[in-house]
Design a protein around this motif. Structure first.
Motif, PDB file in Angstrom:
ATOM      1  N   TYR A 150       0.853  -1.186   0.000  1.00 49.82           N
ATOM      2  CA  TYR A 150       0.000   0.000   0.000  1.00 49.82           C
ATOM      3  C   TYR A 150       0.893   1.242   0.000  1.00 49.82           C
ATOM      4  O   TYR A 150       1.578   1.525   0.986  1.00 49.82           O
ATOM      5  N   ASN A 151       0.864   1.983  -1.073  1.00 48.32           N
ATOM      6  CA  ASN A 151       1.685   3.184  -1.179  1.00 48.32           C
ATOM      7  C   ASN A 151       0.797   4.415  -1.037  1.00 48.32           C
ATOM      8  O   ASN A 151       0.007   4.725  -1.947  1.00 48.32           O
ATOM      9  N   LEU A 196     -16.706   2.714  -4.183  1.00 47.88           N
ATOM     10  CA  LEU A 196     -17.007   1.358  -3.751  1.00 47.88           C
ATOM     11  C   LEU A 196     -16.112   0.395  -4.521  1.00 47.88           C
ATOM     12  O   LEU A 196     -16.199   0.309  -5.742  1.00 47.88           O
ATOM     13  N   ILE A 197     -15.249  -0.308  -3.802  1.00 49.73           N
ATOM     14  CA  ILE A 197     -14.380  -1.323  -4.406  1.00 49.73           C
ATOM     15  C   ILE A 197     -14.991  -2.670  -4.046  1.00 49.73           C
ATOM     16  O   ILE A 197     -14.876  -3.147  -2.912  1.00 49.73           O
ATOM     17  N   TRP A 214     -13.603  -4.880  -7.931  1.00 47.79           N
ATOM     18  CA  TRP A 214     -12.515  -5.396  -7.102  1.00 47.79           C
ATOM     19  C   TRP A 214     -11.647  -6.367  -7.885  1.00 47.79           C
ATOM     20  O   TRP A 214     -12.130  -7.283  -8.547  1.00 47.79           O
ATOM     21  N   HIS A 215     -10.332  -6.157  -7.820  1.00 50.66           N
ATOM     22  CA  HIS A 215      -9.340  -7.097  -8.331  1.00 50.66           C
ATOM     23  C   HIS A 215      -8.210  -7.134  -7.309  1.00 50.66           C
ATOM     24  O   HIS A 215      -7.772  -6.086  -6.826  1.00 50.66           O
ATOM     25  N   GLU A 216      -7.748  -8.301  -6.992  1.00 46.73           N
ATOM     26  CA  GLU A 216      -6.688  -8.417  -5.996  1.00 46.73           C
ATOM     27  C   GLU A 216      -5.462  -7.589  -6.379  1.00 46.73           C
ATOM     28  O   GLU A 216      -4.827  -6.964  -5.526  1.00 46.73           O
ATOM     29  N   ALA A 217      -5.131  -7.558  -7.676  1.00 42.45           N
ATOM     30  CA  ALA A 217      -3.916  -6.872  -8.126  1.00 42.45           C
ATOM     31  C   ALA A 217      -4.012  -5.356  -7.990  1.00 42.45           C
ATOM     32  O   ALA A 217      -2.988  -4.678  -7.871  1.00 42.45           O
ATOM     33  N   THR A 218      -5.231  -4.792  -8.023  1.00 42.16           N
ATOM     34  CA  THR A 218      -5.384  -3.334  -8.018  1.00 42.16           C
ATOM     35  C   THR A 218      -6.011  -2.789  -6.740  1.00 42.16           C
ATOM     36  O   THR A 218      -6.093  -1.567  -6.562  1.00 42.16           O
ATOM     37  N   ALA A 220      -5.117  -2.498  -3.540  1.00 44.50           N
ATOM     38  CA  ALA A 220      -4.329  -1.605  -2.681  1.00 44.50           C
ATOM     39  C   ALA A 220      -4.181  -0.225  -3.297  1.00 44.50           C
ATOM     40  O   ALA A 220      -4.327   0.795  -2.608  1.00 44.50           O
ATOM     41  N   ALA A 221      -3.904  -0.174  -4.603  1.00 48.64           N
ATOM     42  CA  ALA A 221      -3.728   1.115  -5.277  1.00 48.64           C
ATOM     43  C   ALA A 221      -5.030   1.904  -5.302  1.00 48.64           C
ATOM     44  O   ALA A 221      -5.034   3.134  -5.140  1.00 48.64           O
ATOM     45  N   GLU A 222      -6.149   1.221  -5.499  1.00 50.60           N
ATOM     46  CA  GLU A 222      -7.440   1.915  -5.534  1.00 50.60           C
ATOM     47  C   GLU A 222      -7.786   2.503  -4.170  1.00 50.60           C
ATOM     48  O   GLU A 222      -8.328   3.603  -4.073  1.00 50.60           O
ATOM     49  N   ILE A 223      -7.487   1.782  -3.108  1.00 50.20           N
ATOM     50  CA  ILE A 223      -7.725   2.319  -1.766  1.00 50.20           C
ATOM     51  C   ILE A 223      -6.874   3.564  -1.540  1.00 50.20           C
ATOM     52  O   ILE A 223      -7.347   4.583  -1.023  1.00 50.20           O
ATOM     53  N   ALA A 224      -5.611   3.485  -1.935  1.00 52.46           N
ATOM     54  CA  ALA A 224      -4.653   4.553  -1.636  1.00 52.46           C
ATOM     55  C   ALA A 224      -4.972   5.866  -2.337  1.00 52.46           C
ATOM     56  O   ALA A 224      -4.533   6.933  -1.877  1.00 52.46           O
TER      57      ALA A 224
END
Length: 337
Positions: A150-151, A196-197, A214-218, A220-224
């Motif tokens: 998570y960046n 909403l993810i 929701w995609h596992e790969a994206t 963290a970036a979507e949250i950030a």
């Protein structure tokens, strides 16, 4: 030491957060960790622990086996561990038959009593487990996240303020119960949006929705790229056993969090330190308004949340807790040998 973990499925959220991340750090400490899908049906369950050397120490994750299958597994393995992160002795918040389930409770009691070690995701779960075994066999290891995934992103101050909620269609049912307050937030704070993810979406009157598959790969970036993480769960016996994954993800991404004070929310979200807890609609509007108006406050609380995750709820912290628990579990064997 070789650990074999029996899980519902390799891609289940509990496998992804409570088992798989610990493979590398445990391996570095000389502990191998294999993940096996729990066999289904009576014939499949008959094979549990059938290879005694390969199945020396087994972690049964969340699943409450029938009595005969539990007895068979217990007889065949040297050490048995139960890991759980939900109030599995109950039905969930959305069950029409109510929370109490005598069959689940019987299986839970038998499972706890049969295990050499019980790993609970929070204090509420640990207290229930301790009713059916000795207290020194129960440890709390929270659900953990990997902060490096998570960046934190600091967006320009003129972009529309965005709340974020992450989850699945099963947990979205909780958010549906919260739409009245979300609508009030949207009406009180024009211009605010909600990302909403999820794998399903809903419309909220008065609050624009940014739908993000929701995609596992994206994930963290979507949250950030949002500004404020939010979560709400019902105040009931099932929800008090939840382990707060959403909050930890938001905090790992450097976001301040607003949550209702149920279960671990009150432990993770500390007022004016990592975010705000809010019970009433008025408290929610006040918290969101304060955060939306002060970018420096959002940054300060978000940074504190990330530091909290790194210190207490990171994969590294969880791996240390697992190694300590395994060491204590194996002590009687060393002394008797």
């Amino acid at each position: 030491m070789r650990l074999v973990t029996l899980v519902e499925s390799a891609d289940h959220v509990c496998t992804r957060y409570r088992v798989a991340p610990f493979r590398a750090p445990l391996n570095s400490a000389g502990i191998s960790l294999d993940i096996h899908t729990l066999p289904q049906g009576p014939w499949g369950r008959m094979t549990l622990g059938a290879k005694p050397h390969a199945w020396d120490t087994v972690i049964l994750q969340r699943k409450l086996l029938p009595h005969w299958a539990l007895v068979l597994l217990r007889r065949r393995v040297r050490k048995l561990i139960f890991d759980f992160d939900d109030a599995v002795w109950l039905r969930d918040s959305y069950a029409t038959a109510g929370f109490d389930d005598p069959k689940r409770l019987r299986r839970f009691r038998a499972t706890i009593a049969a295990c050499d070690l019980v790993v609970a995701g929070n204090d509420y779960l640990a207290a229930e487990a301790a009713r059916y075994t000795t207290a020194n066999r129960v440890v709390v290891i929270p659900t953990c996240v990997e902060p490096a995934k998570y960046n934190p992103v600091r967006l320009q101050p003129d972009h529309p303020l965005q709340l974020v909620w992450v989850g699945s269609q099963s947990t979205l049912r909780g958010l549906e119960r919260f739409t009245q307050t979300l609508s009030a937030i949207g009406e009180a704070l024009p211009g605010i949006r909600l990302k909403l993810i999820c794998d399903r979406f809903l419309a909220i009157p008065g609050l624009p929705i940014d739908a993000c598959a929701w995609h596992e790969a994206t994930e963290a970036a979507e949250i950030a790229t949002a500004d404020i993480g939010i979560t709400w769960i019902p105040d009931d016996p099932w929800s008090r056993g939840k382990c707060g994954l959403k909050v930890l993800q938001y905090q790992a991404a450097g976001l301040p969090v607003v949550a209702n004070p149920v279960g671990v929310h009150s432990e993770f979200v500390r007022n004016d330190i990592t975010g705000y807890t809010a019970a009433s609609t008025e408290e929610w509007i006040t918290a969101i308004r304060r955060l939306s108006a002060d970018r420096e406050l959002r940054t300060r609380l978000g940074d504190a949340g990330r530091q909290q995750v790194e210190a207490r709820y990171s994969v590294a912290a969880g791996a240390r807790a697992w190694m300590g628990a395994l060491e204590r579990m194996m002590e009687p064997l060393r002394h008797s040998g």
